[in-house]
Design a protein around this motif. Structure first.
Motif, PDB file in Angstrom:
ATOM      1  N   GLY A  70      -3.619-107.626  37.715  1.00  0.00           N
ATOM      2  CA  GLY A  70      -2.269-108.305  37.517  1.00  0.00           C
ATOM      3  C   GLY A  70      -1.331-107.377  37.600  1.00  0.00           C
ATOM      4  O   GLY A  70      -0.138-108.046  37.912  1.00  0.00           O
ATOM      5  N   GLY A  71      -1.473-106.012  38.145  1.00  0.00           N
ATOM      6  CA  GLY A  71      -0.347-105.439  38.477  1.00  0.00           C
ATOM      7  C   GLY A  71       0.377-105.899  40.172  1.00  0.00           C
ATOM      8  O   GLY A  71      -0.528-106.185  41.059  1.00  0.00           O
ATOM      9  N   LEU A  72       1.603-105.776  40.220  1.00  0.00           N
ATOM     10  CA  LEU A  72       2.250-105.877  41.498  1.00  0.00           C
ATOM     11  C   LEU A  72       2.949-104.782  41.830  1.00  0.00           C
ATOM     12  O   LEU A  72       3.862-104.178  41.075  1.00  0.00           O
ATOM     13  N   TYR A  73       2.728-104.342  43.125  1.00  0.00           N
ATOM     14  CA  TYR A  73       3.524-103.179  43.610  1.00  0.00           C
ATOM     15  C   TYR A  73       4.114-103.480  44.679  1.00  0.00           C
ATOM     16  O   TYR A  73       4.091-103.950  45.637  1.00  0.00           O
ATOM     17  N   VAL A  74       5.630-103.310  44.734  1.00  0.00           N
ATOM     18  CA  VAL A  74       6.583-103.522  45.792  1.00  0.00           C
ATOM     19  C   VAL A  74       6.900-102.039  46.214  1.00  0.00           C
ATOM     20  O   VAL A  74       7.535-101.269  45.394  1.00  0.00           O
ATOM     21  N   TYR A  75       6.712-101.984  47.516  1.00  0.00           N
ATOM     22  CA  TYR A  75       7.070-100.653  48.291  1.00  0.00           C
ATOM     23  C   TYR A  75       8.171-100.703  49.135  1.00  0.00           C
ATOM     24  O   TYR A  75       8.324-101.880  49.757  1.00  0.00           O
ATOM     25  N   ASP A  76       9.087 -99.792  49.269  1.00  0.00           N
ATOM     26  CA  ASP A  76      10.067 -99.744  50.212  1.00  0.00           C
ATOM     27  C   ASP A  76       9.829 -98.672  51.175  1.00  0.00           C
ATOM     28  O   ASP A  76       9.253 -97.551  51.045  1.00  0.00           O
TER      29      ASP A  76
END
Length: 87
Positions: free
Chosen positions: A73-79
């Motif tokens: 369920g984790g969401l990872y948003v990377y720049d």
């Protein structure tokens, strides 16, 4: 054609091409890694390790934002201009 054998320690679960850079491909895997490839140079160029196994990945149309989804369920948003940690 290019092949990246043994790119992950577990099954690759998703792939995404960059809309901004057409030679940039990312794969994610149950091994928790996001691997980036230059398909013209036929080489892996970067690895980012998440906190859990990954099963989805997608580039944003802005060319520098990447989102990966985790098995739990984790969401990872990377720049990708500062890729060492999720935002």
């Amino acid at each position: 054609m290019c092949t990246f054998l043994n790119a992950h320690k577990s099954a690759a679960s998703a792939l995404s091409f960059s809309n901004y850079n057409p030679v940039l491909l990312v794969s994610c895997s149950l091994d928790q890694n996001l691997n980036f490839y230059d398909i013209n140079e036929k080489k892996q160029v970067k690895t980012i390790t998440a906190e859990q196994s990954l099963n989805s990945v997608s580039f944003h149309s802005d060319g520098h934002t990447l989102v990966a989804g985790g098995m739990y369920g984790g969401l990872y948003v990377y720049d990708l201009r500062k890729p060492n940690a999720p935002r």
